[in-house]
Design an enzyme around this catalytic site. Sequence first.
Site, short mmCIF file in Angstrom:
data_model
loop_
_atom_site.label_atom_id
_atom_site.label_comp_id
_atom_site.label_asym_id
_atom_site.label_seq_id
_atom_site.Cartn_x
_atom_site.Cartn_y
_atom_site.Cartn_z
N LYS A 10 0.84 -1.21 0.00
CA LYS A 10 0.00 0.00 0.00
C LYS A 10 0.87 1.26 0.00
O LYS A 10 0.66 2.18 -0.79
CB LYS A 10 -0.89 -0.01 1.25
CG LYS A 10 -1.52 1.33 1.58
CD LYS A 10 -2.42 1.27 2.78
CE LYS A 10 -1.76 1.42 4.14
NZ LYS A 10 -1.39 2.79 4.52
N ASN A 11 1.86 1.29 0.89
CA ASN A 11 2.62 2.53 1.06
C ASN A 11 3.66 2.77 -0.04
O ASN A 11 4.33 3.80 -0.05
CB ASN A 11 3.26 2.57 2.45
CG ASN A 11 2.21 2.77 3.53
OD1 ASN A 11 1.06 3.11 3.23
ND2 ASN A 11 2.58 2.54 4.79
N ARG A 31 0.91 14.60 13.42
CA ARG A 31 1.37 14.36 12.07
C ARG A 31 1.35 15.61 11.17
O ARG A 31 0.65 15.65 10.16
CB ARG A 31 0.57 13.22 11.44
CG ARG A 31 0.66 11.95 12.25
CD ARG A 31 -0.05 10.80 11.61
NE ARG A 31 0.63 10.29 10.43
CZ ARG A 31 0.15 9.30 9.68
NH1 ARG A 31 -1.00 8.76 9.97
NH2 ARG A 31 0.83 8.88 8.65
N ASP A 36 4.66 0.45 12.18
CA ASP A 36 3.46 -0.17 11.64
C ASP A 36 3.30 -1.63 12.08
O ASP A 36 2.29 -2.27 11.75
CB ASP A 36 3.46 -0.10 10.10
CG ASP A 36 3.22 1.31 9.59
OD1 ASP A 36 2.78 2.16 10.38
OD2 ASP A 36 3.49 1.57 8.40
N ARG A 92 -8.62 -0.53 4.63
CA ARG A 92 -7.68 0.46 4.07
C ARG A 92 -6.34 -0.18 3.74
O ARG A 92 -5.64 0.30 2.86
CB ARG A 92 -7.45 1.59 5.07
CG ARG A 92 -8.67 2.45 5.29
CD ARG A 92 -8.34 3.58 6.22
NE ARG A 92 -7.15 4.27 5.74
CZ ARG A 92 -6.42 5.10 6.46
NH1 ARG A 92 -6.75 5.35 7.70
NH2 ARG A 92 -5.36 5.68 5.96
#
Length: 416
Positions: free
Chosen positions: A22-23, A121, A304, A396
């Site tokens: 995903k990232n 953030r 993560d 997600r």
Amino acid sequence: MDKVIITGGKRLKGEVEISGAKNSALPIIASSILSTEECILKNVPLLKDIQTIQRLLECMGARIQRDGYTLNVNAKDLKSCEAPYELVKTMRASVLVLGPLVARFGEARVSLPGGCAIGTRPINLHIAGLQRMGAEVEIKHGYVEVRAKRLKGAKIYFDISTVTGTENLMMAAVLAEGVTVLGNAACEPEVVDLANFLIKRGARIQGAGTDTIIIEGVSKIRGDSYEVMPDRIEAGTYLVCGAITGGDVTVSRCIPSHLDAVLMKLGAAGIKTEVSSDSVRVIADNGISAVDVRTMPYPGFPTDMQAQIMALMAVSRGLSVITETVFENRYIHVPELRRMGANIKLQGNDAIVEGVKKLSGAPVMATDLRASASLVVAGLVAEGKTEIQRIYHLDRGYERLEEKLSRLGADIVRVS
Ligand code: EPU
């Protein structure tokens, strides 16, 4: 609203294939803005966050077609340089369009992402970098507005290692005039994946994967095809699922070297792993020992994976201290794990976890993707049923989660 129900106690066994990262996919899709030519992106996971960036690019005028795991992105006729609040508020990574928009069009208007469940953030380092490259920046009505005729290469040093900050400025610098040096750059594999795609398209980038990235600006970035690398966090999560259930799970189509820090901690916890060129097998037949974990930017232990390893430590033999150093508030899962019987105390950035013999299933929910993943991990060994709500967070970042876990023997269903 959908929920996932897990009946714990099943030993996981078998093989699970890892999806595209995903990232990596998010910045790679955003980078298609840099060119008028089409990009053909393979191994793009079917995830909610990917749909969000797709919608964002489409609302700016890009044409995108998906065929299975391949995404064709054509940003030739982009007509808007604005990322609206409605989309950015649902996914912070939308900010990744900022660098490529300014680089190609000399302007961008991107909604400022607010704080999120895991921390404030800010994006101050993305903005400061663009300013160093000669851009004019104004914050107006909740949006960051950036203008620059052509960005100029500059020496930029990040106060904090930032993944999307590094990616944004790398994308900005590829079309800038002159040389940009990014110091204290993020070394994450996702940064390297993006750099490799940009290099394939004509960018001149050296040092991606180290803390100093040197980018020599060029006048044009082409379109091309590229295969997104496997998701190291999804892989790590399934390894932990195997470990906590005393299972025998092979995680295939992954890049084992991206998992070094995780594998080292699993080893220290007494869990055997066998590594091949593109798979890792976890064999957990001897209980779980307590280990201390400290999250760090890559190559350190990934933030993560912090919530998932905490679920594992919750049923370990002994006391472990888990320290979160990347985000200031990434312990949303702790109260929920406690409701499942975990013994966890928070002291500042430290979570002190005293392993218990058993967790017990409970209705739980979390407001963050990885926190939700840790509840799945815990649910796999908890006695009875664990009902996980707000599973849009899982959607997600974990593709076909129930299907993949069911195939390994878990008792997991999604209900509406
Ligand atoms: N930071 C600043 N100013 C900035 C940028 C970052 O202070 O301008 C701080 C952050 O507040 C944080 C630290 O720097 O305390 C590191 O944040 P970073 O910028 O690296 O995070 P990110 O780029 O927003 C990416 C991943 C996250 C992952 C982090 C850390 C993407 C799309 N997101 O976020 O992934 O946790 O790096 O590795 O790449 C997830 O997948 O669940 C996820 C949250």
